[in-house]
Design a protein around this motif. Structure first.
Motif, PDB file in Angstrom:
ATOM      1  N   PHE A   1       0.836  -1.196   0.000  1.00  0.00           N
ATOM      2  CA  PHE A   1       0.000   0.000   0.000  1.00  0.00           C
ATOM      3  C   PHE A   1       0.872   1.248   0.000  1.00  0.00           C
ATOM      4  O   PHE A   1       0.584   2.224  -0.699  1.00  0.00           O
ATOM      5  CB  PHE A   1      -0.934   0.006   1.210  1.00  0.00           C
ATOM      6  CG  PHE A   1      -1.880   1.155   1.190  1.00  0.00           C
ATOM      7  CD1 PHE A   1      -2.896   1.190   0.255  1.00  0.00           C
ATOM      8  CD2 PHE A   1      -1.724   2.224   2.058  1.00  0.00           C
ATOM      9  CE1 PHE A   1      -3.770   2.261   0.201  1.00  0.00           C
ATOM     10  CE2 PHE A   1      -2.586   3.298   2.006  1.00  0.00           C
ATOM     11  CZ  PHE A   1      -3.609   3.316   1.077  1.00  0.00           C
ATOM     12  N   ASN A   2       1.972   1.195   0.765  1.00  0.00           N
ATOM     13  CA  ASN A   2       2.882   2.348   0.758  1.00  0.00           C
ATOM     14  C   ASN A   2       3.442   2.597  -0.636  1.00  0.00           C
ATOM     15  O   ASN A   2       3.624   3.739  -1.054  1.00  0.00           O
ATOM     16  CB  ASN A   2       4.029   2.117   1.743  1.00  0.00           C
ATOM     17  CG  ASN A   2       3.560   2.350   3.160  1.00  0.00           C
ATOM     18  OD1 ASN A   2       2.600   3.093   3.376  1.00  0.00           O
ATOM     19  ND2 ASN A   2       4.211   1.715   4.119  1.00  0.00           N
TER      20      ASN A   2
ATOM     21  N   LYS B   1       0.878   4.229  -2.730  1.00  0.00           N
ATOM     22  CA  LYS B   1       0.668   5.635  -2.391  1.00  0.00           C
ATOM     23  C   LYS B   1       1.576   6.566  -3.193  1.00  0.00           C
ATOM     24  O   LYS B   1       1.303   7.758  -3.311  1.00  0.00           O
ATOM     25  CB  LYS B   1       0.888   5.855  -0.893  1.00  0.00           C
ATOM     26  CG  LYS B   1      -0.341   5.523  -0.082  1.00  0.00           C
ATOM     27  CD  LYS B   1      -0.364   6.223   1.263  1.00  0.00           C
ATOM     28  CE  LYS B   1       0.822   5.838   2.115  1.00  0.00           C
ATOM     29  NZ  LYS B   1       0.626   6.118   3.532  1.00  0.00           N
ATOM     30  N   GLN B   2       2.664   6.009  -3.740  1.00  0.00           N
ATOM     31  CA  GLN B   2       3.555   6.843  -4.561  1.00  0.00           C
ATOM     32  C   GLN B   2       2.844   7.374  -5.793  1.00  0.00           C
ATOM     33  O   GLN B   2       3.205   8.399  -6.341  1.00  0.00           O
ATOM     34  CB  GLN B   2       4.751   6.029  -5.049  1.00  0.00           C
ATOM     35  CG  GLN B   2       5.738   5.691  -3.987  1.00  0.00           C
ATOM     36  CD  GLN B   2       6.783   4.745  -4.533  1.00  0.00           C
ATOM     37  OE1 GLN B   2       6.816   4.470  -5.722  1.00  0.00           O
ATOM     38  NE2 GLN B   2       7.626   4.261  -3.657  1.00  0.00           N
TER      39      GLN B   2
ATOM     40  N   LYS C   1       0.199   9.245  -7.464  1.00  0.00           N
ATOM     41  CA  LYS C   1      -0.815  10.239  -7.101  1.00  0.00           C
ATOM     42  C   LYS C   1      -2.140   9.929  -7.775  1.00  0.00           C
ATOM     43  O   LYS C   1      -3.194  10.027  -7.169  1.00  0.00           O
ATOM     44  CB  LYS C   1      -0.348  11.627  -7.554  1.00  0.00           C
ATOM     45  CG  LYS C   1       0.681  12.233  -6.623  1.00  0.00           C
ATOM     46  CD  LYS C   1       1.095  13.605  -7.140  1.00  0.00           C
ATOM     47  CE  LYS C   1       2.549  13.870  -6.840  1.00  0.00           C
ATOM     48  NZ  LYS C   1       3.265  14.547  -7.889  1.00  0.00           N
TER      49      LYS C   1
ATOM     50  N   VAL D   1      -4.010   7.154  -6.055  1.00  0.00           N
ATOM     51  CA  VAL D   1      -4.637   7.553  -4.800  1.00  0.00           C
ATOM     52  C   VAL D   1      -5.895   8.365  -5.080  1.00  0.00           C
ATOM     53  O   VAL D   1      -6.938   8.155  -4.465  1.00  0.00           O
ATOM     54  CB  VAL D   1      -3.641   8.351  -3.940  1.00  0.00           C
ATOM     55  CG1 VAL D   1      -4.350   8.946  -2.736  1.00  0.00           C
ATOM     56  CG2 VAL D   1      -2.507   7.458  -3.511  1.00  0.00           C
TER      57      VAL D   1
END
Lengths: 358, 390, 319
Positions: A21-22, A25-26, A28, A31
């Protein structure tokens, strides 16, 4: 011992989920897509919650049979078929103006009414107010509630047809890749055949047989999507997995074809299939909206139907005057379909190792 | 290799045969038929319906009709339209197809160029703020709810601004005393466009080898305007000078549909170009080009974009296959009397010969494209040619 | 003298390429061309040659990953105590064959299924052949992990391949291969993609296990030094053909075939004082042997040292 192992296993899986998930998140755009999808997901869930807790009563807010209207005092005027502009009105569309009502529209219910009388009039469609945050439509139904209902339809249909479609294409694609030969040729020609059929006319034909329910449509869209082009994509991925050494070593050990197909090839095709699924939700939502817009779907409420009603009643041709009837549904279709697409793009950008930033 | 092609060709014929049968059975299964409204007409005697049915052979059992249809199909006889009787299915298609093809080839060319250009820039600026925003805009333009968007465009440009006509192929009032048939004018326009694009294509080929990117662009731009200038004379000669007025009317009606569909269609190409370009930019030869000290623009346009072009063109070819399918919605909303409307009408009114003819036309189109794609892949990919012995 | 475990006779594998688009004219590539060798129980054979000479194709045809074009392969069936041809065995014989034949691949990153845990990967052969109860399988996995030096085993069971290093992965591959205690393992350059520092420990592990478990290897490599370290006998391959086969020391000290000589002279010796003996590429010695045995493909020149007698002038066209 066993339980210790399991919890350790779970925490490892949780760790890996968190790491992925991290990584996601990169991206954009990914997200943003997730936020949009989550927003509509919340909308879809919020409506039953509001009804169950009686914050909304069904008589007022039901998306299909609810009714509510604002009363105003309106002056009766007569709009004649004469040359515009007249001193009062610029175009035929301006008559009757706000707080006015055409005598032709009210005369049958109010015998003996005269020009210049003031009567109590319901405004439908009503503009947004604190009670109806997106106003009501021409039948006095709450637009926001309709939007929520449409969101439920879009999610159910989009996800169902995507799951059906990707399930079929993954199965057939891996089978074509693994067995090759005549099976492959048959499956490829079958997908040619499906690709040859024009989608919209075909759905017209199908809707002529039977009233299409949402889940019928989901199945039809899923099956046609799954038999068509995506089989070819999944097959090419499966062909890449098929020649990996771990498949060879399972063959040397004597694993049966079925076992290798299910336990080695399928799990390694799954990530691409998942990505494909996210993208096909986009297509399914668009198809559903177009079909209900054309009135081919037996459905009480959906975003496409909202636009269809607005168009049939002529509100779209009046543009932004009735914006709450014109904009929300169309934007909702665009945004949710786009949201799923963005999630897919984000996943692709981040997890496709060839694109990952070095 | 020859065996592969022959094999593939036979499969193709079998698929087409199946396609015909399946389509026919589908149309047959729709309840009712094209002539049922005769039953509702009180001024007709009751036997009128039966006689009409018998005249068209619809009273015969399904197996006989199917067999006859397929035999006649391969003889090249696609039958008469049920609804517009004296016209044959082929005549109807010949009348409608050019309209659809013209509209959508203009759209596709525009969408391809803008899409490729935008995608190229997006990949090049990966990670920048403008990239994120343009990508998001492209995605929403790709997923926009099409009928809604088209209706809004109609409202804004047609009704609110009044710049363009709202739908239709031509303005009937202007054509009452026209000495020309609209189709004749239209074919003349297509002829002109084909000549124009062929000439421009030849110029592009001739200027391909020019090293300086700026010079090349300027020459191309200059010759484009030169061609426009020559067109002016072309439309002033003989009959064409009278036709100009009517051709202008048709062109005026194409503006809005072209604009609308292009906005939706360019985004797909842009997003695909972005992905393939990004993959290409990771390749080592781009690094080599950088190490050689080539200018950024040259690397982008000459090295990366050229490689990225291949998959984009492939997908573009497949888009062309779906033109007719995709035209159904557009033509309905813009009341554009093309193939899409023809298919829709014939399906809804059960004009089976016309519907079958349109379906098989789409089918042949798609099959040929897939066949060519397969064969060229086989030709390019040596792995397909190697066969293990044993 | 122990018994033969594998006998390969005239094994060939051809590929067909049609190089003309329309006429369909075919060209046949002989990837493996009439190769014959034996491997004795407990003995390891090194198969050496440059890239693309057909080593891997030989191995793949041998373990039935690809159908061979012609030739025969016999293997020793320990349950029936006889040699059986793999073309003519029943289902039961095939099961025995599968249990006793395993392969270790070159690329440690691709040879383990990335979606499976280490435990599942090692357990797979036991599941396929349904050996032991579930508890016994777990014990066997822990045991084998310890044997290949992945200790403590509990740390590895639930991990995924991408969470461990290349050397550890190759140890997992070895564990998976050896868990069924096969008699014969094909190793396709198992150390060539590993860091130099890890190679020797993996090779030592394999040697020790071979002694402990009585395994024979067919060890494929392009590096004579590695083959010398690992194998009792070495077979040299060139362009799909075997050119020379002998006991390791015999081959290295007394190479006959010019190609073998070249290979040996290319081994780097990490000793600056070492004076490299340059082999003259001459065919005289070979020609003499060939002319005295005009009818044989491979000539035994003593000590089980076989030399190929096919047309030697084909070699070294490139140089």
């Amino acid at each position: 011992m066993d339980t210790v192992n399991n919890s350790e296993n779970n925490s490892l899986k949780y760790e890996s989920l968190k790491r992925n998930f991290n990584l996601f998140k990169q991206s954009k755009i990914g997200v943003l897509g997730l936020v949009i999808v989550a927003f509509f997901g919340l909308l879809a869930l919020l409506q039953p919650f509001l009804f169950l807790t009686n914050i909304w009563d069904e008589a007022t807010y039901h998306p299909v049979v609810g009714y509510d209207s604002q009363k105003i005092q309106a002056t009766v005027v007569s709009c004649k078929d004469i040359d515009y502009p007249t001193p009062e009105y610029k175009t035929p569309n301006d008559c009757p103006g706000p707080e006015e009502v055409n005598i032709v529209a009210v005369a049958p219910y109010n015998p003996g009414i005269q020009e210049g009388d003031v009567i109590e009039q319901f405004i439908q469609p009503a503009p947004p107010s604190s009670k109806h945050i997106l106003g009501t439509d021409s039948l006095g139904r709450d637009v926001f509630s309709q939007l929520m209902e449409g969101s439920q339809v879009a999610f159910v249909l989009g996800l169902l047809s995507a799951i059906v479609g990707v399930g079929i294409s993954t199965l057939l694609g891996t089978i074509a890749a693994y067995f090759g030969g005549a099976i492959d040729a048959y499956l490829m020609r079958q997908s040619d055949l499906v690709l040859m059929l024009p989608t919209l006319p075909l759905l017209f034909i199908i809707s002529a047989f039977a009233e299409l329910q949402v889940w019928h449509l989901a199945l039809v869209l899923g099956i046609f999507g799954g038999l068509g082009g995506s089989v070819i994509t999944i097959k090419s991925q499966a062909l890449q997995v098929k020649v990996k050494p771990f498949v060879d070593s399972a063959r040397i050990t004597g694993g049966s074809r079925m076992k290798i197909l299910i336990s080695h090839i399928l799990p390694n095709v799954a990530p691409l299939a998942l990505l494909y699924m996210v993208f096909s939700v986009t297509g399914a939502i668009a198809s559903e909206s177009i079909l209900s817009f054309l009135g081919l779907l037996n459905i009480d409420m959906s975003w496409g139907l909202m636009i269809s009603v607005a168009q049939a009643d002529g509100y779209i041709n009046q543009g932004m005057e009735y914006w709450w009837l014109v904009l929300p549904a169309g934007l909702a279709v665009t945004l949710l379909a786009g949201g799923f697409y963005l999630v897919g793009r984000g996943l692709d950008d981040v997890f496709n190792p060839r694109l990952r930033k070095r | 290799m020859l065996r592969y092609i022959v094999n593939r060709f036979i499969q193709m014929v079998v698929v087409f045969f199946l396609f015909l049968i399946i389509s026919y059975l589908l149309f047959d299964a729709i309840p009712g038929n094209a002539f049922q409204n005769l039953l509702l007409n009180p001024s007709l005697p009751p036997y009128a319906y039966e006689e009409t049915i018998a005249l068209y052979g619809l009273d015969q059992p399904l197996s006989v009709r199917l067999q006859k249809y397929i035999v006649n199909f391969f003889k090249g006889d696609l039958g008469y339209s049920y609804i517009q009787f004296p016209k044959t299915a082929i005549e109807l298609i010949a009348e409608r197809l050019p309209r659809t093809l013209m509209l959508f080839s203009v759209v596709n060319i525009l969408a391809f160029y803008t899409g490729f250009f935008v995608g190229k820039i997006l990949a090049w600026r990966r990670g920048s703020k403008s990239e994120t925003w343009i990508t998001i805009t492209s995605v929403f333009s790709y997923t926009v709810f099409y009928p809604w968007f088209a209706l809004l465009m109609l409202w804004f440009f047609g009704l609110r601004m009044g710049w363009v006509p709202i739908g239709k192929f031509l303005t009937p009032s202007k054509w009452y005393d026209s000495p020309f048939d609209s189709d004749v004018v239209f074919l003349e326009m297509i002829k002109y466009m084909v000549i124009f694009s062929v000439l421009y294509f030849v110029i592009t080929l001739l200027t391909k080898e020019i090293e300086s990117l700026n010079l090349r662009r300027n020459i191309r731009l200059g010759s484009f305007f030169a061609l426009l200038f020559i067109s002016n004379f072309y439309w002033n000669t003989g009959q064409l000078s009278e036709m100009r007025f009517y051709a202008g009317d048709i062109a005026y009606h194409t503006i809005l549909p072209v604009l609308t569909v292009t906005i939706v269609a360019f985004a797909g190409t842009a997003l695909l170009t972005r992905t393939t370009m990004m993959e290409v930019l990771k390749d080592d030869y781009i690094l080599t080009a950088r190490a050689k000290g080539l200018s950024q623009k040259r690397i982008r346009d000459r090295h990366a974009a050229r490689t990225a072009l291949l998959p984009v063109v492939t997908s573009f070819i497949f888009t062309i296959v779906t033109i007719i399918d995709g035209s159904v919605l557009t033509e309905t909303i813009f009341s554009w009397p093309g193939m899409g409307q023809l298919i829709l009408e014939s399906v809804l009114r059960e004009d089976i010969p016309v519907a079958m003819a349109s379906f098989s036309f789409i089918g042949v189109f798609a099959l040929i494209a897939h066949f060519l794609a397969d064969v060229s892949y086989a030709f390019l990919d040596p792995r397909i040619r190697i066969k293990s012995q044993g | 003298m122990s018994k033969n475990l594998i006998e390969v006779r005239n094994l060939a594998k051809h590929f067909e390429i049609s190089n003309s688009f329309f006429t369909g004219k075919k060209k046949i590539i002989k990837a493996v061309d009439e190769v014959s060798f034996n491997i004795k129980a407990g003995e390891s054979l090194g198969l050496v040659g440059q890239s693309g000479c057909g080593k891997t194709t030989t191995a793949r045809s041998l373990c039935l990953l690809e159908p061979k074009t012609s030739g025969s392969v016999n293997f020793f069936n320990p349950e029936k105590n006889i040699m059986e041809s793999i073309d003519a065995i029943d289902e039961d014989g095939m099961r025995v064959f599968r249990r006793n034949m395993q392969m270790i691949f070159q690329d440690p990153y691709e040879s383990l299924n990335p979606r499976w845990t280490i435990k599942d990967i090692i357990k797979e052969p036991l599941d396929i052949h349904n050996i032991g109860s579930l508890g016994e399988r777990e014990e066997a996995i822990v045991e084998i992990l310890r044997t290949v030096g992945l200790t403590p085993p509990e740390n590895y069971l639930q991990r995924y391949p991408h969470e461990i290093s290349g050397g550890q992965r190759q140890r997992v591959s070895i564990a998976r291969t050896l868990i069924m205690k096969p008699k014969f393992v094909i190793c396709d350059e198992p150390t060539s993609m590993l860091d130099v520092s890890i190679r020797i420990s993996i090779m030592d592990l394999m040697l020790n296990l071979a002694k402990e478990l009585d395994v024979s290897y067919l060890y494929i490599t392009h590096d004579l030094a590695v083959a010398r370290y690992m194998c009792n006998r070495i077979a040299v391959m060139f362009n799909g053909k075997l050119v020379e086969i002998a006991e390791t020391e015999e081959l290295l000290n007394n190479p006959i075939h010019p190609y073998t000589k070249r290979l040996i002279s290319s081994i780097p010796i990490p000793d600056p004082g070492y004076k490299r003996e340059r082999y003259e590429v001459n065919f005289d010695e070979l020609d003499k042997i060939i002319s005295s045995n005009p009818n044989e493909k491979m000539v035994d020149i003593g000590n089980e040292h076989l030399v190929a007698t096919h047309d030697t002038k084909d070699f070294f066209i490139e140089t």
